[in-house]
Design a protein around this motif. Sequence first.
Motif, short mmCIF file in Angstrom:
data_model
loop_
_atom_site.label_atom_id
_atom_site.label_comp_id
_atom_site.label_asym_id
_atom_site.label_seq_id
_atom_site.Cartn_x
_atom_site.Cartn_y
_atom_site.Cartn_z
N ALA B 103 125.90 85.20 60.89
CA ALA B 103 126.13 84.14 61.86
C ALA B 103 125.68 82.78 61.31
O ALA B 103 126.38 81.77 61.47
CB ALA B 103 125.40 84.45 63.17
N ASN B 106 128.12 81.82 58.60
CA ASN B 106 129.39 81.35 59.17
C ASN B 106 129.25 79.96 59.77
O ASN B 106 130.18 79.15 59.71
CB ASN B 106 129.88 82.34 60.23
CG ASN B 106 131.31 82.03 60.66
OD1 ASN B 106 132.24 82.13 59.86
ND2 ASN B 106 131.48 81.58 61.90
N THR B 107 128.09 79.68 60.36
CA THR B 107 127.87 78.35 60.94
C THR B 107 127.94 77.29 59.86
O THR B 107 128.58 76.25 60.02
CB THR B 107 126.50 78.31 61.65
OG1 THR B 107 126.49 79.28 62.70
CG2 THR B 107 126.25 76.94 62.24
N LYS B 112 131.19 75.80 62.74
CA LYS B 112 131.23 76.17 64.16
C LYS B 112 129.97 76.98 64.46
O LYS B 112 129.71 77.99 63.80
CB LYS B 112 132.46 77.05 64.48
CG LYS B 112 133.79 76.46 64.01
CD LYS B 112 134.40 75.57 65.08
CE LYS B 112 135.77 75.06 64.68
NZ LYS B 112 135.81 73.59 64.54
N THR B 114 127.58 79.61 65.47
CA THR B 114 127.87 81.04 65.56
C THR B 114 126.58 81.83 65.80
O THR B 114 125.55 81.55 65.18
CB THR B 114 128.52 81.52 64.25
OG1 THR B 114 129.67 80.71 63.97
CG2 THR B 114 128.96 82.98 64.35
N LEU B 123 129.90 89.09 65.54
CA LEU B 123 129.63 87.65 65.52
C LEU B 123 130.24 87.02 66.76
O LEU B 123 131.30 87.43 67.22
CB LEU B 123 130.25 87.01 64.27
CG LEU B 123 129.59 87.27 62.92
CD1 LEU B 123 130.16 86.29 61.89
CD2 LEU B 123 128.08 87.15 62.99
N TRP B 124 129.56 86.01 67.24
CA TRP B 124 130.06 85.30 68.42
C TRP B 124 130.14 83.82 68.06
O TRP B 124 129.13 83.12 68.00
CB TRP B 124 129.14 85.52 69.61
CG TRP B 124 129.65 84.89 70.86
CD1 TRP B 124 130.75 85.25 71.57
CD2 TRP B 124 129.09 83.78 71.56
NE1 TRP B 124 130.91 84.43 72.66
CE2 TRP B 124 129.90 83.52 72.69
CE3 TRP B 124 127.96 82.96 71.35
CZ2 TRP B 124 129.63 82.48 73.59
CZ3 TRP B 124 127.69 81.93 72.23
CH2 TRP B 124 128.53 81.70 73.35
N ILE B 125 131.36 83.40 67.80
CA ILE B 125 131.59 81.98 67.53
C ILE B 125 131.75 81.30 68.88
O ILE B 125 132.74 81.52 69.58
CB ILE B 125 132.84 81.76 66.67
CG1 ILE B 125 132.71 82.51 65.34
CG2 ILE B 125 133.06 80.26 66.42
CD1 ILE B 125 134.00 82.59 64.55
N LYS B 126 130.77 80.48 69.23
CA LYS B 126 130.82 79.78 70.52
C LYS B 126 132.12 78.96 70.58
O LYS B 126 132.39 78.16 69.68
CB LYS B 126 129.61 78.85 70.63
CG LYS B 126 129.70 77.75 71.67
CD LYS B 126 129.56 78.28 73.08
CE LYS B 126 129.92 77.18 74.08
NZ LYS B 126 130.24 77.74 75.39
N GLU B 128 135.17 80.44 70.71
CA GLU B 128 136.34 81.17 70.19
C GLU B 128 137.29 81.57 71.32
O GLU B 128 138.49 81.71 71.11
CB GLU B 128 135.93 82.38 69.36
CG GLU B 128 135.19 83.44 70.14
CD GLU B 128 134.62 84.56 69.25
OE1 GLU B 128 135.12 84.77 68.14
OE2 GLU B 128 133.65 85.22 69.69
#
Lengths: 311, 311
Positions: B103, B106-107, B112, B114, B123-126, B128
Motif C-alpha cells: 500500500a 503503491n501510494t 493515490k 492507498t 489493497l484499498w485505493i481510496k 477507486e
Amino acid sequence: YHTMALFVRSLSSSPPSHGPRLRPSLLRSRCRFMSSGSSRWNVRVSSSSSSPSPSPSSSSSSSSSLESVVSSLKWDEKGMLVAIAQDADTGMILMQAFANKDAVMNTVTSRKATWYSRSRDKLWIKGEESGNFIEVTSVYADCDGDSVIYLGKPRGPSCHTGAQTCYYTQLDGPDGAIANNQVKEHKKDFAHTHEHGAGAAPTATPTLLALQRTIADRANEPVVEGTKPSWTRRLLSNHELLCSKVREEADELCQALEKNEGVERATSEFGDVLYHSLVLLHAAGGDVNDALATLRARFNQSGVEEKASRK
Amino acid sequence: YHTMALFVRSLSSSPPSHGPRLRPSLLRSRCRFMSSGSSRWNVRVSSSSSSPSPSPSSSSSSSSSLESVVSSLKWDEKGMLVAIAQDADTGMILMQAFANKDAVMNTVTSRKATWYSRSRDKLWIKGEESGNFIEVTSVYADCDGDSVIYLGKPRGPSCHTGAQTCYYTQLDGPDGAIANNQVKEHKKDFAHTHEHGAGAAPTATPTLLALQRTIADRANEPVVEGTKPSWTRRLLSNHELLCSKVREEADELCQALEKNEGVERATSEFGDVLYHSLVLLHAAGGDVNDALATLRARFNQSGVEEKASRK
C-alpha cells in the motif's frame, strides 16, 4: 484597531474544571471501510440525535458521560486505538502513538496528550519527563471511532530528537532530501520558532508553515555575485520595497472585490497578500504560529474583551 | 504583480515518471518511545549520512531503492503501519487507516493514497470506487518508522459520509457540540469548499480553516432586531468598510515594521490582516484552500515562470 466578535463555540477549549459533557447517542459508526465488525462504536443510548441538549449548568454527570463515550470507541483486540497529536494552529502532525481508554480519558480530563506505552506497561503522558507537554484543546474521533486526534499546542519539541514533529523523514523526496533531514537539537530555541526555518529539515508541514520555512531559507541564502537574488531575499533586504508591496497587494485584493474581478483573481491576490505579509512578519522577527494562536485566542472573546485585551 | 522565486525542493511533488530516489542508509530509529524492539527500522546500508547523493540522472534503480526503504519501515506483527492522509495545504487530517508494504509502495508510485483492507484482504485505493482519490504529493515517515503521513490533496470528500474529513466527532465539546456534528451530504458542493463553512459540523481543523468556517457562519447568522451584528457580519454587508479595513490593517502591519513597534505588535497586526483578508476572500466567493494551493504551486516555479503563468 477594531472589534472582532468571532465567538465560536466549536474552537473553545473547555476548561478542565468544567469537564466535558458528552452525548453517547450521537457517536455512531458511519464509515464502512476497515470495519472490524465490532458494534461497540454503534452504541445508541438514545434514539434521537436532535433531542435538546442539556443546559451547561445541568450536567452533573459529566465524567460518567465521558467514560461512557470513550468506552464506546472502537478499541482493538489489545484495547488500543490510534491517537494522533496535531498542532491546533498550524495543522502540523506532531506525533502518533497508541492510546488505551485510560489514556484518552486522561487526555480529556488533564488536557495533556497521553498515550499508552506497551513496553513500560503504563500510561505515557508526553512531557512527563521532558516537560514538553502537548496541551490539548479538543479531541476528535473519526467516523468509525478507531482513531482520535489530540488537537493542541506543543510546549516544546514533540519529538525526543528535538524536532518539532516526528515526521521529518521524506520517503519520496528528490535526491538528497533525506540526507538533508538531519534534525538539529534546537530545544532551547523552540520558543522562537521562526528560526527553525533556516536550514531546518523539511518536514511534513502544511503550506503556510512550509512557506514560512522557505522565507527563512531565503533570508539565509548566499548572495552570489552576478546572480539575481530571489524576490524574497530582495524584499527582506529592502523594507521600503517590502512595505510598498504589502500595501500594493492589499490594495489589489480590495480591487478584486471592488471591481468584481472574479473569484480566481481574488484568490490569487489573497495569496499575494498572505505571502508578502509573511515576509514582513519574518522581517519583524515574528512567527506565523504565534499569529495563528493569537487569532484563535480572539475567537473565544467578545469584541469588547478582545479590544480590552489589546490595550 | 511581481515575481516570486520561491523554488523550494522540499515541497516539490516528484513526478511519478521520474520515480522516487531514496537512501535507506538515512532511515534510522531515533525515537525511543513505543519501540517494539524491532531493528528493521535501524537498517544502515551505508555508514555515512553525508555521502554524496547520486545525480538525478543516475538513479536507474529507483524502484528497488524505494522498495528497500519501504521495507525498512517498522511493520507490526500483521505487516501494517499507521498511514494518515493530510491535506497538504490546510493541514486538515482527512482519514487514517492501516497500510501494508504494498500500500505504501503503491501510494508513492501511483500518487493515490492507498491502504490495506483486512476485511477484503486487498489493497484499498481510496477513491477507486467513488472517484474521490487523495492525490499524494509527498510521503513522510515518523522517527521510528511505524507511521507515515500521506500529504496530498483530496479530490472530493475523504469520508464516505460526504464529509471532508472523517474526524467530525468532538469527544470533549461543550453541550450540543456533538449534536451539531451532523454531517451533511455535500459531495457535489465539494469543489466550492467555502460553502461547507455555513452550518457545517465542527471538525478537527487547524486555525485558518476554522476561522474561515466561522466567517461563513457569521455570513449566515440571523440578524436580530435591537442587537448589534457581529463585526464579521458588518464587514460582509458593507464592502466599502471591508476594503477600508483591509487597507488600514495592511498599513498598520507595515507601520509595525517601519516604526519598529516590536514583534508582538507585528504578530497581532499580521493576524488582523489575515482575518480581514479572509473576510474579503469570502465576500468575493473564494476559499482559503484554493488560495493556499495557488501559493504552493508557485513554490515550484521560478519567478519568470510564475509571472508568465499569471498572464
